[in-house]
Design a protein around this motif. Structure first.
Motif, PDB file in Angstrom:
ATOM      1  N   ARG A 114       0.821  -1.211   0.000  1.00  7.74           N
ATOM      2  CA  ARG A 114       0.000   0.000   0.000  1.00  7.74           C
ATOM      3  C   ARG A 114       0.854   1.261   0.000  1.00  7.74           C
TER       4      ARG A 114
ATOM      5  N   ARG B 127       1.059   2.971   3.334  1.00  7.21           N
ATOM      6  CA  ARG B 127      -0.120   3.581   3.974  1.00  7.21           C
ATOM      7  C   ARG B 127      -0.829   2.537   4.842  1.00  7.21           C
TER       8      ARG B 127
ATOM      9  N   LEU C 109      -1.425  11.676  -7.369  1.00  8.30           N
ATOM     10  CA  LEU C 109      -1.322  11.628  -5.904  1.00  8.30           C
ATOM     11  C   LEU C 109      -1.201  13.035  -5.337  1.00  8.30           C
TER      12      LEU C 109
ATOM     13  N   ASP D  41      -6.186   6.524   3.724  1.00  7.21           N
ATOM     14  CA  ASP D  41      -6.944   5.351   3.337  1.00  7.21           C
ATOM     15  C   ASP D  41      -7.051   5.253   1.813  1.00  7.21           C
ATOM     16  N   ILE D  42      -7.420   6.392   1.191  1.00  8.86           N
ATOM     17  CA  ILE D  42      -7.581   6.411  -0.261  1.00  8.86           C
ATOM     18  C   ILE D  42      -6.257   6.090  -0.935  1.00  8.86           C
ATOM     19  N   GLU D  43      -5.216   6.767  -0.485  1.00  6.89           N
ATOM     20  CA  GLU D  43      -3.905   6.535  -1.086  1.00  6.89           C
ATOM     21  C   GLU D  43      -3.509   5.078  -0.987  1.00  6.89           C
ATOM     22  N   GLY D  44      -3.750   4.485   0.185  1.00  6.18           N
ATOM     23  CA  GLY D  44      -3.410   3.078   0.379  1.00  6.18           C
ATOM     24  C   GLY D  44      -4.151   2.193  -0.596  1.00  6.18           C
ATOM     25  N   ASP D  45      -5.450   2.439  -0.730  1.00  6.35           N
ATOM     26  CA  ASP D  45      -6.255   1.584  -1.600  1.00  6.35           C
ATOM     27  C   ASP D  45      -5.828   1.706  -3.058  1.00  6.35           C
TER      28      ASP D  45
ATOM     29  N   HIS E   7      -2.969   2.536  -4.187  1.00  9.58           N
ATOM     30  CA  HIS E   7      -1.670   1.880  -4.316  1.00  9.58           C
ATOM     31  C   HIS E   7      -1.829   0.370  -4.434  1.00  9.58           C
ATOM     32  N   GLU E   8      -2.682  -0.160  -3.588  1.00 13.76           N
ATOM     33  CA  GLU E   8      -2.846  -1.601  -3.570  1.00 13.76           C
ATOM     34  C   GLU E   8      -3.400  -2.091  -4.915  1.00 13.76           C
ATOM     35  N   ILE E   9      -4.393  -1.349  -5.422  1.00 16.24           N
ATOM     36  CA  ILE E   9      -4.979  -1.741  -6.701  1.00 16.24           C
ATOM     37  C   ILE E   9      -3.949  -1.601  -7.818  1.00 16.24           C
TER      38      ILE E   9
ATOM     39  N   ALA F 277      -0.692  -1.965  -7.539  1.00 22.01           N
ATOM     40  CA  ALA F 277       0.242  -3.087  -7.454  1.00 22.01           C
ATOM     41  C   ALA F 277      -0.383  -4.343  -8.049  1.00 22.01           C
TER      42      ALA F 277
ATOM     43  N   TYR G 224      -7.181   7.279 -13.444  1.00 21.47           N
ATOM     44  CA  TYR G 224      -8.631   7.234 -13.417  1.00 21.47           C
ATOM     45  C   TYR G 224      -9.123   7.042 -11.996  1.00 21.47           C
ATOM     46  N   ASP G 225      -8.494   6.067 -11.276  1.00 23.67           N
ATOM     47  CA  ASP G 225      -8.910   5.790  -9.897  1.00 23.67           C
ATOM     48  C   ASP G 225      -8.822   7.048  -9.052  1.00 23.67           C
TER      49      ASP G 225
ATOM     50  N   ARG H 178     -11.448   9.595  -9.804  1.00 26.86           N
ATOM     51  CA  ARG H 178     -12.777   9.207  -9.328  1.00 26.86           C
ATOM     52  C   ARG H 178     -12.951   9.504  -7.841  1.00 26.86           C
ATOM     53  N   PHE H 179     -11.832   9.644  -7.138  1.00 29.92           N
ATOM     54  CA  PHE H 179     -11.950   9.889  -5.707  1.00 29.92           C
ATOM     55  C   PHE H 179     -12.227  11.349  -5.380  1.00 29.92           C
TER      56      PHE H 179
ATOM     57  N   ARG I 281     -14.483  13.652  -4.862  1.00 31.24           N
ATOM     58  CA  ARG I 281     -15.929  13.737  -4.662  1.00 31.24           C
ATOM     59  C   ARG I 281     -16.196  14.748  -3.564  1.00 31.24           C
TER      60      ARG I 281
END
Lengths: 93, 742
Positions: A55, A58, B16, B30-34, B36-38, B40, B57-58, B61-62, B64
């Motif tokens: 992550r 994070r 970012l 939280d958003i940054e982590g998610d 990043h995970e996607i 990877a 794109y991700d 979309r955040f 909002r």
């Protein structure tokens, strides 16, 4: 989903679970906004977990069900089941 | 020891940074982590490029409402705004050169863009003012003679009425017959005959199919009876001095009497159908004859609601098959939607206003490029100046300004400068508009563009395009480094700026190179060997009166010492030629027919034009006088000789048969190719025959005596209209482009 995943309920995991169970693809931002609304209504609460390398260092935001959340789940289920049982037999023939 | 694995690719940084700038800190991690995970995850499955794009794109979309942070500070109050303004003004005053270049660059760019939008929207608006525009089709025709085809923007008399009667898709049809020249006068005894070159005969459905509002008269009945006439308001004023002309009488060419049954508004300039008066089609003898003989009629069909253009096309194809069977020389009919005629159709013998979609596209591209250069110019200047403003930004940050506040300060500055530039641009356009209208022959006004929505979006668009990046750079400065004086542009920033300068120069070079190329081409056309001598040449159109007395007229002209020689011809130099069919040999051979251009010449023409004969001789005056319009003695050009398979020497003495006159002619000479039509077209076969219908008189003046000669001609000629050689006019379409590009 939060309840299903119990200790591992965070954004990406919830999305993957949704996809594997329903076959629908949901954008991660949609998951986040739903979680945000549920948290505002007091059905779930969140705490930050441990950072992982995947992550980008994070932390995860882990969600757990609150008491109100549990009550709401039970209420929804009861509603469905009572409605279910009241469907007359004829419908199925 | 634990060795680090090779570093995995990192996701793109800009999205970012954007998230960090916009999102509330509570949700950010939280958003940054998610994401990043996607990222990877995708990196493993789909590769780096896809993962990177999806990451963008991700992140976007955040953005909002609930994730965007609310400003901790109160929005800049009046005091802060005042401070921003005064700092901006001070800065502008202290660096007048910088501000001037910046604003002027933007203003010129915008002015060019505005003019282009005017041009493009005018071109695009053609023929759209008709209420039923989307249901009107133009029908035109292709003739087929063996291997040769000829496509013209007209049809014969038949397709209009036949389609109307037999095809359920067609609600109404209108034919136009254009009269190039007619003389009209009122029935007053002393009335003068005035020339009218915009007269048409039109079917009575004219006002039903097209939206040409009538000021007086009944639109359904106006053009039903023979010898009825609808005037435009200008032509009514021309003859009667008033638009109140209903029921009055006009006489054409001194014999045909017409009654005015309607007065209509002038035809808008954005119409490809242009006329100044419309007489009833039923006046023409041709209206009683529904045939496929001669294509001289512009034909338009109104479809029933719901019918498509392709249905009309297949209906017409069916009609042709019924009429002609499978005759190999069956003509073709084509359908063009009315709104495509002006820009997308390029057929010969069309109405005179013809647009070209390529010009529209080219000008749009140029306008966008110029606007882009102006924006890049602003960006470069603004970032270059940002070194000077870094201290100000550092100070503001130390005193507690947020990055976002700095960002909005500089975007605000861009908005201000753009607003000034826009006002200047409109000023420039107002000044340039009269010249621009002469250039394009249009009548544009700026009023069409002054709509709040256009202005606002242009203002915001240009400001953000030009101002966002410099503002972003400034808002990201680190105050500590700036104040210590070790401020320098980041490497990426410098690279980007260099890249922009390269783009700017490249675009400029391309535009300049394009201008030079067009210029060279125009020079080439002006200087090109035309195959004839056009020095000292004056062209005089001849009307019927003059035609009867041509001999006398020519003799009178030769008597002037300003005139070197005089000749007569059917069409002016580079003005094209009529087209007939011919076959080799003294008798008809239908399967060997060829379409060949025809010029009618007199005995002096070859000599006067300086045309070089490869074999044989020019016609004699006996040959010119012998026969009217039937070719007896002909001169071929090289192309025509080659068409019939002869060398120039073989050709002399051969016979050619033409079915149009059912007679054969003898070849007396072969001329070197010359440009009898536009330079845009390759030289085609042409046959020049002695005698016939002369449309123009050519006068070769003694050297240096053109003005004297013209004065002499004006004095004597019954028809005192002097034209310049046509090729200058042929070139002028291109010249318009050139001047606009410069």
């Amino acid at each position: 989903m939060v309840a299903v995943l119990h200790d591992e309920a965070y954004g990406v995991a919830i999305r993957d679970e949704l996809t594997s169970r329903t076959g629908r693809t949901v954008h991660i931002s949609a998951v986040h906004s739903s979680l945000n609304r549920l948290e505002k209504k007091g059905f779930i609460r969140s705490a930050m977990g441990e950072p992982t390398a995947e992550r980008g260092g994070r932390r995860k935001r882990l969600f757990t069900l609150t008491g109100t959340g549990k009550q709401a789940l039970v209420a929804v289920r009861t509603l469905r089941e009572t409605a279910w049982h009241q469907i007359p037999e004829v419908v199925w023939q | 020891m634990n060795r680090h694995p090779i570093k995995a690719p990192q996701p793109p940084g800009f999205p970012l940074r954007l998230l960090r700038l916009l999102c509330r800190p509570e949700v950010l991690e939280d958003i940054e982590g998610d994401v990043h995970e996607i990222y990877a995850d995708r990196l493993r499955g789909r590769g780096r490029l896809i993962a990177g794009l999806a990451f963008w794109y991700d992140c976007l979309r955040f953005i909002r409402p609930y994730t965007i942070r609310k400003s901790v500070h109160a929005p800049a109050g009046p005091i802060m705004l005042q401070n921003y303004l005064s700092v901006s003004f001070r800065h502008a005053r202290r660096h007048p050169g910088f501000s001037l270049i910046n604003v002027a660059g933007l203003a010129v760019g915008m002015a060019v863009a505005i003019l282009t939008v005017l041009f493009v929207s005018h071109e695009q608006s053609f023929d759209r003012f008709h209420e039923k525009a989307d249901r009107i089709a133009r029908i035109h025709m292709t003739w087929i003679f063996g291997d040769t085809q000829m496509e013209v923007a007209m049809t014969t008399t038949a397709p209009g009425p036949v389609a109307r009667a037999q095809l359920s898709e067609v609600e109404n049809a209108v034919r136009f017959y254009r009269v190039r020249e007619a003389f009209w006068q009122t029935d007053q005894p002393e009335a003068e005959a005035l020339k009218e070159s915009g007269m048409v005969y039109a079917d009575s459905g004219l006002f039903n199919v097209f939206t040409f509002p009538l000021r007086a008269g009944d639109p359904d009945a106006a053009l039903v009876e023979p010898n009825t006439l609808v005037l435009t308001e200008s032509s009514a004023r021309k003859y009667f001095g008033t638009t109140d002309a209903l029921g009055k009488t006009l006489i054409m060419n001194g014999e045909e009497v017409f009654t005015v049954t309607g007065v209509m508004q002038d035809v808008p300039s954005a119409s490809h159908i242009q006329f100044t008066m419309a007489a009833s089609f039923s006046t023409l003898p041709a209206s009683r004859d529904v045939s496929f003989d001669s294509s001289q009629y512009h034909t338009y069909a109104l479809l029933t609601p719901g019918a498509t253009f392709s249905q009309l096309q297949s209906g017409l194809d069916r009609l042709l098959t019924e009429t002609f069977g499978d005759n190999p020389s069956k003509p073709l009919l084509h359908v063009t939607p009315l709104t495509d005629v002006y820009l997308h159709s390029n057929v010969s013998a069309d109405w005179s206003p013809e647009g070209d979609i390529r010009h529209v596209r080219m000008f749009s591209a140029i306008a966008i490029l110029i606007l882009l250069i102006a924006c890049i110019n602003y960006m470069n200047l603004a970032t270059a100046r940002s070194v000077n403003r870094a201290r100000e930004v550092g100070m503001r940050k130390v005193l507690g300004a947020e990055g976002r506040q700095i960002f909005s300060q500089f975007v605000g500055e861009a908005l201000m400068l753009t607003a000034v530039a826009m006002l200047l641009a409109f000023g420039l356009v107002l000044v340039a508009l009269p010249a621009y209208n002469t250039l394009t022959g249009g009548e544009q006004t700026i009023a069409a563009l002054i709509r709040p929505i256009y202005l606002l979006s242009a203002w915001l668009g240009v400001s953000l395009l030009a101002g966002a990046w410099p503002a972003f750079g400034l808002s990201n400065l680190l105050p500590a480094r700036v104040l210590k004086g070790t401020y320098a542009n980041s490497r990426g920033g410098v690279l980007l700026r260099r890249g922009l300068v390269v783009v700017q120069f490249a675009v400029t070079v391309v535009l300049i190179a394009g201008t030079i190329t067009i210029h060279r081409q125009l020079d080439f056309m002006r200087d090109k060997e035309l195959g004839y001598d056009r020095q000292q040449l004056v062209i005089i159109p001849i009307d019927d009166t003059a035609r009867g007395r041509l001999d006398v007229l020519q003799e009178a002209m030769r008597s002037s010492n300003a005139v070197a020689s005089v000749a007569a011809v059917s069409s002016p130099p580079s003005g094209g030629a009529g087209v007939w069919t011919f076959n080799a040999g003294p008798d008809p051979r239908p399967e060997e027919r060829h379409l060949v251009g025809v010029l009618q010449i007199d005995e002096s023409w070859v000599d006067l034009m300086g045309i070089h004969l490869l074999a044989g001789r020019a016609p004699t005056s006996e040959e010119t006088k012998r026969e009217g319009t039937t070719p007896r003695a002909v001169v071929l050009n090289e192309q025509a000789a080659a068409l019939f398979g002869w060398t120039p020497d073989e050709a002399v003495g051969q016979e050619l048969y033409t079915p149009s006159r059912q007679a054969s002619a003898t070849v007396i000479g072969v001329a070197e190719d010359f440009h009898f039509a536009s330079l845009y077209e390759p030289i085609e076969p042409v046959i020049m025959h002695a005698g016939g219908y002369m449309g123009y008189m050519l006068v070769k003046t003694a050297s240096g005596a053109v003005p004297n000669a013209i004065a002499h001609l004006r004095g004597d000629a019954p028809c005192p209209r002097i034209c310049s050689p046509r090729h200058d006019r042929v070139c002028s379409g291109n010249a318009t482009c050139l001047e606009a590009v410069q």
